[in-house]
Design a protein around this motif. Structure first.
Motif, short mmCIF file in Angstrom:
data_model
loop_
_atom_site.label_atom_id
_atom_site.label_comp_id
_atom_site.label_asym_id
_atom_site.label_seq_id
_atom_site.Cartn_x
_atom_site.Cartn_y
_atom_site.Cartn_z
N LEU A 3 0.82 -1.20 0.00
CA LEU A 3 0.00 0.00 0.00
C LEU A 3 0.86 1.26 0.00
O LEU A 3 0.58 2.22 -0.72
N SER A 4 1.90 1.26 0.83
CA SER A 4 2.75 2.45 0.96
C SER A 4 3.92 2.43 0.00
O SER A 4 4.80 3.29 0.07
N VAL A 46 8.20 7.40 -1.51
CA VAL A 46 7.23 7.44 -2.61
C VAL A 46 6.98 8.88 -3.03
O VAL A 46 6.97 9.20 -4.23
N ALA A 47 6.76 9.77 -2.06
CA ALA A 47 6.48 11.16 -2.37
C ALA A 47 7.65 11.81 -3.12
O ALA A 47 7.45 12.54 -4.10
N VAL A 94 9.04 17.23 0.07
CA VAL A 94 8.82 16.42 1.26
C VAL A 94 9.58 16.96 2.46
O VAL A 94 10.80 17.16 2.40
N THR A 95 8.85 17.16 3.56
CA THR A 95 9.47 17.45 4.86
C THR A 95 9.03 16.38 5.84
O THR A 95 7.84 16.08 5.96
N ASP A 152 11.18 -1.26 1.79
CA ASP A 152 11.69 -0.82 0.50
C ASP A 152 11.64 0.69 0.42
O ASP A 152 10.57 1.30 0.60
N GLN A 153 12.78 1.31 0.15
CA GLN A 153 12.87 2.77 0.02
C GLN A 153 13.81 3.09 -1.14
O GLN A 153 14.98 2.72 -1.11
N TYR A 154 13.26 3.78 -2.14
CA TYR A 154 14.02 4.08 -3.36
C TYR A 154 14.56 2.77 -3.94
O TYR A 154 13.78 1.84 -4.18
#
Length: 401
Positions: free
Chosen positions: A45-46, A161-162, A169-170, A321-323
């Motif tokens: 989802l995210s 994701v953003a 993004v902050t 998972d990030q980037y």
């Protein structure tokens, strides 16, 4: 004919009913879910789903035909409002239902920002279920400003994701560093650098004083006195186990629905599994918030309902998972007093020790380090930290010692 009812149609509930049939149970099975759709997996989802890279149908754990083929009654869009352990019955929005064995797989609920600081303004979201993500997805427009409150894995995944979609993004984290509750400073440093390299503004040691706006959020006032403009807000400040039904029915609660080693609650004929449950682990009691635990514990409960009589032995592992980074975590780092770093050109891993005992491994794009670490931990083996740190060491040789 016996009737097993599972309340909660997430990963644990769906795994439990499938395992019941697979284990030879030929009685009646009912799976009750509050959401109006088939049971689905939440981690994408995210990530992939929010990015638009995964279609809704791919989220579903099993096709609709599976439940009919397995003679499992699936009640969606149905709320359970009460449990009567003495009568062995439940009250639902679709009417009363009797059971012989009841399994509570009620999951957890994200903590929300208090209304007093603007938590109920339009444009403030959590990331927990399909409705949450569907509601926020249209806001992910390149150039839009998003404030993310909370520097845990959910917040960091949303930030990734953003940023990939071109938003401004902050992310704020009131603790001294991101991931402070769950990871060593070394892991925090790794992900801080990763996000900053992708243009995310990270502000650690800064909390949220209040959100600004009349009906819709337009900005935020931070604990250091600064104000920032934002188009929407995502909160990732932890989750709480869904224990209200169990508590009202008189079941023991201890950081979740307390169960024994085989998954039985304090009430006869009532079991529990997944995020909502605390269970014995190495002389203490823990609650694990992870897909692997939800599946394994629920399947163990299913086997015990049909008489297996086996204890659940947790083998904790997690992922994020990030980037372009896949983080894989094996074990639990609670009580560590030393972190050993292992790096090469393409991968990084951090190995947590307590004295000479290996507790856990955080592996970033290092599947071999993760798999070897996981096998060592599960076997109760602790390799020499100096060998782990030496990039010339073939990790597989550690398994033979």
């Amino acid at each position: 004919m016996q009737h097993v009812v599972a309340i909660g149609a997430g990963q644990a509930g769906a795994s439990c009913v499938a395992k019941l049939r697979n284990s030879g149970f030929d009685g009646k099975i009912t799976l009750i879910g509050a959401e109006p759709c088939l049971p689905y997996q939440r981690p994408p989802l995210s990530k992939g789903y929010l990015l638009g890279e995964m279609a809704l149908e791919r989220l579903f754990l099993r096709p609709e035909s599976f439940y009919a083929d397995q003679d499992i009654a699936l009640m969606t869009d149905c709320l359970v409002t009460a449990i009567d352990p003495t009568a062995r019955s439940i009250t639902t929005t679709n009417g009363p239902l009797s059971y012989d064995e009841l399994v509570l797989t009620t999951g957890s609920t994200p903590r929300r920002l208090p209304a007093a600081i603007g938590g109920t303004l339009d444009g403030v979201f959590t990331v927990r279920d399909l409705a949450d993500v569907d509601a926020m997805a249209p806001r992910f427009i390149a150039g839009a400003k998003v404030l993310i409150v909370g520097g845990g894995y959910i917040g960091l995944e949303a930030a990734a994701v953003a940023a990939k979609l071109g938003l401004e993004v902050t992310l704020i984290e009131m603790a001294d560093r991101i991931l402070q509750r769950v990871a060593a400073p070394e892991t925090s440093d790794f992900f801080r650098a990763l996000h900053e390299n992708h243009g995310v503004t990270l502000r650690e040691g800064v909390g949220l004083e209040g959100l600004l706006g009349q009906d819709h959020v337009t900005g935020a006032r931070l604990s250091d006195g600064t104000e920032i403009a934002t188009d929407f807000v995502i909160t990732g400040v932890g989750i709480d186990p869904n224990t209200a039904l169990a508590s009202a029915a008189g079941l023991d609660i201890d950081n979740g629905i307390a169960v024994d080693a085989q998954g039985r609650s304090s009430a006869p004929h009532i079991w529990a599994a997944g995020d909502c449950t605390s269970f014995p682990y190495r002389g203490s009691r823990i609650r694990l918030e992870s897909v692997p635990n939800a599946i394994d514990q629920a399947e163990c409960v299913a086997e015990n309902i049909v008489g297996a009589g086996k204890d659940y032995v947790a083998k904790p592992w997690f992922w994020s998972d990030q980037y372009n980074v896949k983080l894989q975590i094996a074990g639990l780092n609670t009580g560590y007093d030393r972190v050993v770093s292992r790096r090469d050109d393409s991968s990084t891993s951090f190995w947590y020790y307590k004295g000479n005992t290996l507790l856990a491994v955080d592996a970033m794009n290092d599947p071999r380090g993760y798999m070897v670490g996981k096998r060592l931990i599960e076997a109760g083996k602790s390799p020499d930290p100096a060998m782990v740190a030496d990039p010339k060491t073939d990790l597989k040789t550690l398994l033979k010692q």
